[in-house]
Scaffold this motif. Structure first.
Motif: not given
Length: 106
Positions: A65, A70, A74, A101
């Motif tokens: 992850g 990711s 974020k 993503a």
């Protein structure tokens, strides 16, 4: 490349002793078969890890992850940027999560 890498003689020992501080292992191989065998062995020993590659002779190992996809998700959350307004550029398999993503946030 040597400036951004720290050699590790024993992966398992290094992983067991430092797992909370490690971002990624980048392992290089002379033969494709060695890389495949290593990947399969690590999958069975460490199912919490994720694997990718950016060259013909390497294996990038990180916590599941934690990848470019990711990371951009974020970043967009922190900066309040719509992921659909982001353009990704890459040239290797380690960029695939980056390209996908936006699929995970729709």
């Amino acid at each position: 490349m040597r400036r951004s890498r720290i050699p590790a003689a024993d992966f398992n020992k290094n992983f067991d002793e430092n797992s909370e501080f490690l971002e990624m292992f980048d392992v290089f191989f002379r033969e494709q078969i060695q890389r495949a065998e290593c990947r399969e062995k690590l999958i069975s020993l460490h199912p919490q890890l994720e694997f990718t590659t950016s060259m013909d002779n390497n294996l990038e190992i990180m916590n599941r992850g934690i990848n470019k996809g990711s990371g951009i998700i974020k970043f967009c959350e922190i900066e309040n940027i719509d992921i659909n307004d982001v353009i990704a550029i890459g040239d290797s398999k380690n960029d695939l999560t980056l390209f996908k993503a936006g699929e995970y946030t729709m």
